[in-house]
Motif scaffolding. Sequence first.
Motif, short mmCIF file in Angstrom:
data_model
loop_
_atom_site.label_atom_id
_atom_site.label_comp_id
_atom_site.label_asym_id
_atom_site.label_seq_id
_atom_site.Cartn_x
_atom_site.Cartn_y
_atom_site.Cartn_z
N ALA A 197 41.74 25.73 44.27
CA ALA A 197 42.10 24.13 43.75
C ALA A 197 40.66 23.35 44.10
N GLY A 198 40.11 23.60 45.44
CA GLY A 198 38.82 22.81 45.71
C GLY A 198 37.68 23.14 44.81
N LEU A 199 37.47 24.47 44.42
CA LEU A 199 36.44 24.37 43.52
C LEU A 199 36.56 23.90 42.25
N ALA A 200 37.89 24.29 41.69
CA ALA A 200 38.18 23.42 40.64
C ALA A 200 37.97 21.92 40.32
N GLU A 201 38.24 21.26 41.62
CA GLU A 201 38.23 19.96 41.47
C GLU A 201 36.69 19.66 41.71
N ARG A 202 35.89 20.23 41.92
CA ARG A 202 34.42 20.33 42.09
C ARG A 202 33.70 20.80 40.71
N GLY A 203 34.57 21.12 39.67
CA GLY A 203 33.91 21.43 38.69
C GLY A 203 33.58 22.87 38.42
N TRP A 204 33.94 23.78 39.32
CA TRP A 204 33.63 25.17 39.35
C TRP A 204 34.54 26.02 38.64
N VAL A 205 34.26 27.17 37.86
CA VAL A 205 35.12 28.02 37.02
C VAL A 205 35.44 29.16 38.28
N VAL A 206 36.94 29.31 38.45
CA VAL A 206 37.28 30.26 39.30
C VAL A 206 37.54 31.57 38.77
N VAL A 207 36.77 32.74 38.96
CA VAL A 207 37.05 34.04 38.24
C VAL A 207 37.57 34.88 39.46
N SER A 208 38.77 35.65 38.68
CA SER A 208 39.17 36.81 39.81
C SER A 208 40.02 37.87 38.86
N GLY A 209 40.56 38.67 39.53
CA GLY A 209 41.01 39.89 38.44
C GLY A 209 42.55 39.77 38.08
N GLY A 210 43.11 38.98 38.33
CA GLY A 210 44.64 38.70 37.80
C GLY A 210 45.56 39.57 38.66
N ALA A 211 45.27 39.96 39.68
CA ALA A 211 46.18 40.95 40.43
C ALA A 211 47.24 40.10 41.25
N TYR A 212 47.84 40.92 42.05
CA TYR A 212 48.77 40.16 42.98
C TYR A 212 48.02 39.69 44.03
N GLY A 213 48.60 38.97 44.89
CA GLY A 213 47.73 38.51 46.29
C GLY A 213 46.93 37.52 46.16
N ILE A 214 45.75 37.63 46.72
CA ILE A 214 44.56 36.87 46.74
C ILE A 214 44.07 36.48 45.29
N ASP A 215 44.14 37.14 44.45
CA ASP A 215 43.53 37.03 43.14
C ASP A 215 44.60 36.08 42.40
N GLY A 216 45.91 36.19 42.43
CA GLY A 216 46.87 35.27 41.64
C GLY A 216 46.68 34.01 42.51
N ALA A 217 46.73 33.90 43.88
CA ALA A 217 46.74 32.63 44.63
C ALA A 217 45.35 31.98 44.23
N ALA A 218 44.19 32.60 43.91
CA ALA A 218 43.05 31.76 43.54
C ALA A 218 43.36 31.23 42.08
N HIS A 219 43.97 31.96 41.06
CA HIS A 219 44.12 31.45 39.86
C HIS A 219 44.88 30.42 39.92
N ARG A 220 46.26 30.43 40.56
CA ARG A 220 47.10 29.29 40.74
C ARG A 220 46.51 28.11 41.11
N GLY A 221 45.79 28.29 42.38
CA GLY A 221 44.97 26.96 42.86
C GLY A 221 44.28 26.43 41.92
#
Length: 381
Positions: free
Chosen positions: A140-164
């Motif tokens: 969420a914080g990176l998105a609010e600063r105009g950054w694109v969040v990249v991850s692997g779509g997996a359960y756990g940390i990946d999913g949480a980062a995407h949702r944020g």
Amino acid sequence: MTDDERRARVTLSRVVEPGDEVCGRWLREVGAREAVRWLYGDEGQPRGMTDKRWSGLRARAGRADPERDLALARDAGVRFICPGESEWPAQLDDLGDARPVGLWVRGRAALRIWALRSVAVVGARACTEYGAHMAATLGAGLAERGWVVVSGGAYGIDGAAHRGALGAGGATVAVLACGVDRPYPRGHTQLITRIAEQGLVVGELPPGEHPTPSRFILRNRVIAALTRGTVVVEAAYRSGALVTARSAQRLGRFTMGVPGPATSGLSAGVHELLRGEAVLVSDAAEVAELVGDMGELAPDRRGPVLPRDLLHPGAGRVLAALPARRSAEAPEIARRAATTTDDAVGRLYELRALGFVERHGDGWKLTRQAMTSVRGDRERC
């Protein structure tokens, strides 16, 4: 990019496994169309390729149908981009012969533009509540600063980062280890569909292809190369997230880690990274400061400013020289503060005006406000 070149690369995306450097070198030397011609011809196998590998590639080529793959992609709202095209992220070329043959992209945004200002947030699938919270907060914080969040779509940390990132109304990219038309894991079908609508879903494999353990590992090099830096939130010693981080290090990208409890096995891999070249980060501001442009600085981290912090050093020494539970006369205070009696008296009147001390006959005593301040300082020592 000609249609023949595109069809050749579509064919190779089904024939060649991701990250195959032997095939990558061959492709670089002869080009995509010539490589496909070799696969269907009788010229013999390329230099450095074993009989077994060549037989396997030719067997796969016999089942390849680029026109069908492109039609399936169009029906699913997926496009195929090739190296050298306007949407191709040039930083993927840093992978050398392990560079993808091409990328299948689902979503409306331009991948090259988004990748210019992107950060990878990766970590354990079986994460803790702390890890999920940190990943979502970072996303969420990176998105609010105009950054694109990249991850692997997996359960756990990946999913949480995407949702944020999605929750903050920001941009996010999921890099999959399978065809982008078949969300994996199945439990994230809704999430990956939403990413495709609001962001991008990217992969090297053609429509319908399934993930394998090796494809997950090799997918991580794309995440590392695509972004300016990789943040690992939680990872055990044998974690795919560490593969992403080490790929980022080899490529000269920034590598960051979010610390966790020293007793947690899910933080052990992160702590090992932090003992090396990775940088400790605790929030999105610190990530942006590291990977961002000049001037994107994180705020200073410090405790609250107390009234006694604003005192002149001489007055502070006199204040510290007063006994905590009794009054004292000026000569004693001067001796304990290593100053003259006249100077101590002057400082004491200054401190009385500020409410730190009060006079009792010939003696001086701390006020309740000052006793709290002094006691706090002594407990910190």
